[in-house]
Design a protein around this motif. Structure first.
Motif, PDB file in Angstrom:
ATOM      1  N   SER A 125       0.850  -1.183  -0.050  1.00  0.00           N
ATOM      2  CA  SER A 125       0.076  -0.119   0.109  1.00  0.00           C
ATOM      3  C   SER A 125       0.883   1.227  -0.003  1.00  0.00           C
ATOM      4  O   SER A 125       0.558   2.197  -0.900  1.00  0.00           O
ATOM      5  N   PRO A 126       1.864   1.464   0.856  1.00  0.00           N
ATOM      6  CA  PRO A 126       2.726   2.669   0.691  1.00  0.00           C
ATOM      7  C   PRO A 126       3.194   2.921  -0.608  1.00  0.00           C
ATOM      8  O   PRO A 126       3.547   3.941  -1.139  1.00  0.00           O
ATOM      9  N   LEU A 127       3.517   1.982  -1.370  1.00  0.00           N
ATOM     10  CA  LEU A 127       4.285   1.974  -2.693  1.00  0.00           C
ATOM     11  C   LEU A 127       3.105   2.647  -3.748  1.00  0.00           C
ATOM     12  O   LEU A 127       3.413   3.317  -4.652  1.00  0.00           O
ATOM     13  N   VAL A 128       1.801   2.105  -3.491  1.00  0.00           N
ATOM     14  CA  VAL A 128       0.917   2.356  -4.407  1.00  0.00           C
ATOM     15  C   VAL A 128       0.118   3.679  -4.128  1.00  0.00           C
ATOM     16  O   VAL A 128      -0.297   4.064  -4.969  1.00  0.00           O
ATOM     17  N   ALA A 129      -0.028   3.901  -2.898  1.00  0.00           N
ATOM     18  CA  ALA A 129      -0.865   5.141  -2.334  1.00  0.00           C
ATOM     19  C   ALA A 129      -0.399   6.528  -3.189  1.00  0.00           C
ATOM     20  O   ALA A 129      -1.684   7.142  -3.408  1.00  0.00           O
ATOM     21  N   ALA A 130       0.626   6.578  -3.483  1.00  0.00           N
ATOM     22  CA  ALA A 130       0.885   7.983  -4.435  1.00  0.00           C
ATOM     23  C   ALA A 130       0.311   8.041  -6.061  1.00  0.00           C
ATOM     24  O   ALA A 130       0.096   8.871  -6.528  1.00  0.00           O
ATOM     25  N   TRP A 131      -0.133   6.758  -6.479  1.00  0.00           N
ATOM     26  CA  TRP A 131      -0.571   6.340  -7.597  1.00  0.00           C
ATOM     27  C   TRP A 131      -1.989   6.100  -7.880  1.00  0.00           C
ATOM     28  O   TRP A 131      -2.792   6.458  -8.935  1.00  0.00           O
ATOM     29  N   ALA A 132      -2.346   5.354  -7.024  1.00  0.00           N
ATOM     30  CA  ALA A 132      -3.665   4.816  -7.177  1.00  0.00           C
ATOM     31  C   ALA A 132      -4.714   4.772  -5.887  1.00  0.00           C
ATOM     32  O   ALA A 132      -3.940   4.708  -4.668  1.00  0.00           O
ATOM     33  N   ASN A 133      -5.856   4.752  -6.033  1.00  0.00           N
ATOM     34  CA  ASN A 133      -6.811   4.424  -5.021  1.00  0.00           C
ATOM     35  C   ASN A 133      -7.567   3.077  -5.013  1.00  0.00           C
ATOM     36  O   ASN A 133      -8.874   3.005  -5.406  1.00  0.00           O
ATOM     37  N   PRO A 134      -6.988   2.261  -4.777  1.00  0.00           N
ATOM     38  CA  PRO A 134      -7.682   0.588  -4.940  1.00  0.00           C
ATOM     39  C   PRO A 134      -8.296   0.440  -3.682  1.00  0.00           C
ATOM     40  O   PRO A 134      -8.205  -0.727  -3.231  1.00  0.00           O
ATOM     41  N   ASP A 135      -9.467   1.147  -3.468  1.00  0.00           N
ATOM     42  CA  ASP A 135     -10.257   0.607  -2.647  1.00  0.00           C
ATOM     43  C   ASP A 135     -11.075  -0.658  -2.987  1.00  0.00           C
ATOM     44  O   ASP A 135     -11.404  -0.742  -3.958  1.00  0.00           O
TER      45      ASP A 135
ATOM     46  N   GLY B  34      -5.162   7.817  -8.830  1.00  0.00           N
ATOM     47  CA  GLY B  34      -5.287   8.725  -7.592  1.00  0.00           C
ATOM     48  C   GLY B  34      -5.759  10.319  -8.059  1.00  0.00           C
ATOM     49  O   GLY B  34      -5.202  10.641  -9.131  1.00  0.00           O
ATOM     50  N   GLU B  35      -6.542  10.682  -7.050  1.00  0.00           N
ATOM     51  CA  GLU B  35      -7.050  12.167  -7.531  1.00  0.00           C
ATOM     52  C   GLU B  35      -5.686  13.329  -7.724  1.00  0.00           C
ATOM     53  O   GLU B  35      -5.725  14.073  -8.045  1.00  0.00           O
ATOM     54  N   ALA B  36      -4.844  13.038  -6.809  1.00  0.00           N
ATOM     55  CA  ALA B  36      -3.534  13.797  -6.703  1.00  0.00           C
ATOM     56  C   ALA B  36      -2.677  13.758  -8.070  1.00  0.00           C
ATOM     57  O   ALA B  36      -1.712  14.678  -8.219  1.00  0.00           O
ATOM     58  N   ILE B  37      -2.898  12.800  -8.872  1.00  0.00           N
ATOM     59  CA  ILE B  37      -1.903  12.638 -10.141  1.00  0.00           C
ATOM     60  C   ILE B  37      -2.350  13.531 -11.184  1.00  0.00           C
ATOM     61  O   ILE B  37      -3.437  14.193 -11.365  1.00  0.00           O
ATOM     62  N   GLY B  38      -1.334  14.545 -11.353  1.00  0.00           N
ATOM     63  CA  GLY B  38      -1.687  15.591 -12.463  1.00  0.00           C
ATOM     64  C   GLY B  38      -2.111  15.106 -13.767  1.00  0.00           C
ATOM     65  O   GLY B  38      -1.873  13.871 -14.295  1.00  0.00           O
TER      66      GLY B  38
END
Length: 459
Positions: free
Chosen positions: A322-332, A391-395
């Protein structure tokens, strides 16, 4: 177009067949172009066609299908590459009626599309199935699996497993599937208008061989259908040996009963009743607006009900990854798994099903491939860009048409003051893929194997 005389002779007496009208429509050179929208990606498609003076007319037997008044250059339409629509033959979209009139699609279902490449019916099924449903999209021929996988990825769903197996391999999953679709390999006479070269390959002997192969395929896969489950059988052949005769063979050899459908008169679909009273649905191009197609459906009355006795072969690694993925995706509502250096997201509700299939079948692709680990960092995969997990933070950088085409050709794109870093290249707010904007250049991460090879836009 010179149609085989043996074919014409074999069609005499079939319901809906009119020799003169049939010959005339094949010689008329009236192309039929149709698309099916992806309901998971907001509708900008119809407006984009209207802006080019291309009229979009609804196909009456499907909710998201449209006829186009002319055929545009799909290759140079970024929205096509973004997976907002699929170019599909209109008659085959009747699958929607077959599914919705034979099962309750509001319930989670396990569905197998046995002969799935290039992916038209699989992407259609994805759009029709309820959340929590599983689709196994299989292709027997290895050389055709990659195009199937690419179209599944483009459509953006995570609840699909792409496999490369022979029909008999599915007997390991006795009584597992609620629905099995067999769009069987056939002699192809229904597609003569689209592929005139197929006429040279047609023969009476080939029809017989195809009929025998269809029986083998059906007999091999039927053990995987659960008691009460539904078999949908279709071909793009006009020949009775591959259509009505197969329907009669199914009900005579197996505990299957035929399912009839309600059809509207203005659809101009021909209901064919066999000598055994089974009903199939024929699409004649001189009656319905589409190519030749046949479909029949059946319910299994005596079969197995699958009971899972297998232990998990793979474990989720969600907490570690999860820490590696958190910046890229929201895999809820997904579990993360690692296969070598690749990280996949599997729907949590289907984890056991995915794991089971992994144990028994040859998996080509599953869930959503989020990315690949390199130097303890995640390099995002194209599948993530096509999904709804970004993820919503992705430009996001919106490209103009010419820039989008250049991106899809994997050409160099000029940096016009864009923000540095990884971001999605978009067109009409739909993701095309990844790019990494650096101070002195832009790294284009569009997959090489998907790039547009043509250099000139054909209007």
């Amino acid at each position: 177009m010179q149609l085989p005389s043996a074919l014409i002779q074999s069609l005499q007496g079939l319901p809906g067949f009119n020799e003169q009208q049939f010959v005339d429509i094949h010689n008329a050179d009236i192309p039929v172009t149709s698309i099916r929208l992806n309901p998971a990606k907001p509708e900008v498609v119809l407006q984009s066609f209207n802006d080019r003076d291309i009229n979009c007319m609804p196909i009456p037997w499907t909710s998201n299908g449209y006829y186009l008044s002319e055929r545009p250059s799909f290759t140079f339409d970024p929205l096509f590459h973004a997976g907002t629509y699929y170019v599909q033959e209109a008659s085959s979209m009747f699958l929607e009626q077959a599914l919705q009139q034979s099962v309750d699609v509001s319930n989670p279902l396990r569905v197998l599309d046995l002969c799935a490449a290039p992916g038209g019916k699989s992407t259609h099924l994805q759009s029709l199935l309820s959340p929590g449903s599983l689709l196994v999209s299989n292709e027997v021929i290895r050389q055709r699996v990659n195009i199937l996988k690419d179209n599944i990825v483009k459509w953006g769903s995570s609840s699909v497993v792409v496999t490369n197996n022979d029909p008999k391999d599915f007997s390991k999953l006795k009584g597992y599937f609620d629905v099995i679709l067999v769009d069987a390999p056939c002699s192809g006479s229904g597609l003569f208008r689209r592929d005139e070269e197929a006429i040279d390959e047609w023969s009476e002997n080939n029809v017989v061989l195809c009929s025998q192969r269809q029986q083998r395929i059906l007999a091999d896969v039927l053990p995987a259908l659960k008691e009460g489950g539904v078999l949908i059988y279709s071909t793009c052949s006009y020949s009775q040996q591959e259509d009505e005769d197969i329907a009669d063979w199914l009900t005579s050899e197996f505990a299957l009963s035929n399912i009839s459908f309600k059809i509207q008169d203005d659809w101009h679909i021909t209901e064919a009743v066999t000598s055994s009273g089974n009903r199939g649905y024929r699409f004649w191009p001189h009656l319905a607006k589409g190519e030749g197609f046949f479909l029949a459906a059946f319910q299994l009355h005596e079969g197995d009900i699958y009971k899972n006795k297998n232990r998990h072969a793979i474990k989720a690694a969600t907490k570690q990854l999860s820490p590696l993925v958190a910046a890229w995706a929201n895999p809820d509502n997904n579990e993360l798994i690692q296969v070598n250096d690749k990280i996949y997201a599997w729907p949590a509700a289907l984890f056991g099903d995915f794991d089971l299939i992994l144990q028994h079948l040859r998996i080509i692709y599953s869930g959503t491939l989020l990315g690949e680990l390199a130097h303890k960092k995640l390099i995002p995969d194209h599948a993530l860009a096509m999904s709804r997990m970004v993820g919503e933070a992705i430009g996001r950088t919106e490209l103009q048409l010419s820039e989008s085409i250049s991106y899809l050709q994997k050409n160099t794109i000029e940096n016009t003051g864009w923000t540095s870093g990884w971001q999605l290249a978009t067109y009409n707010n739909h993701a095309l893929g990844w790019m990494n904007v650096l101070p002195n250049r832009i790294n284009n991460y569009y997959p090489k194997e998907l790039r547009i090879l043509k250099q000139k836009i054909n209007n």
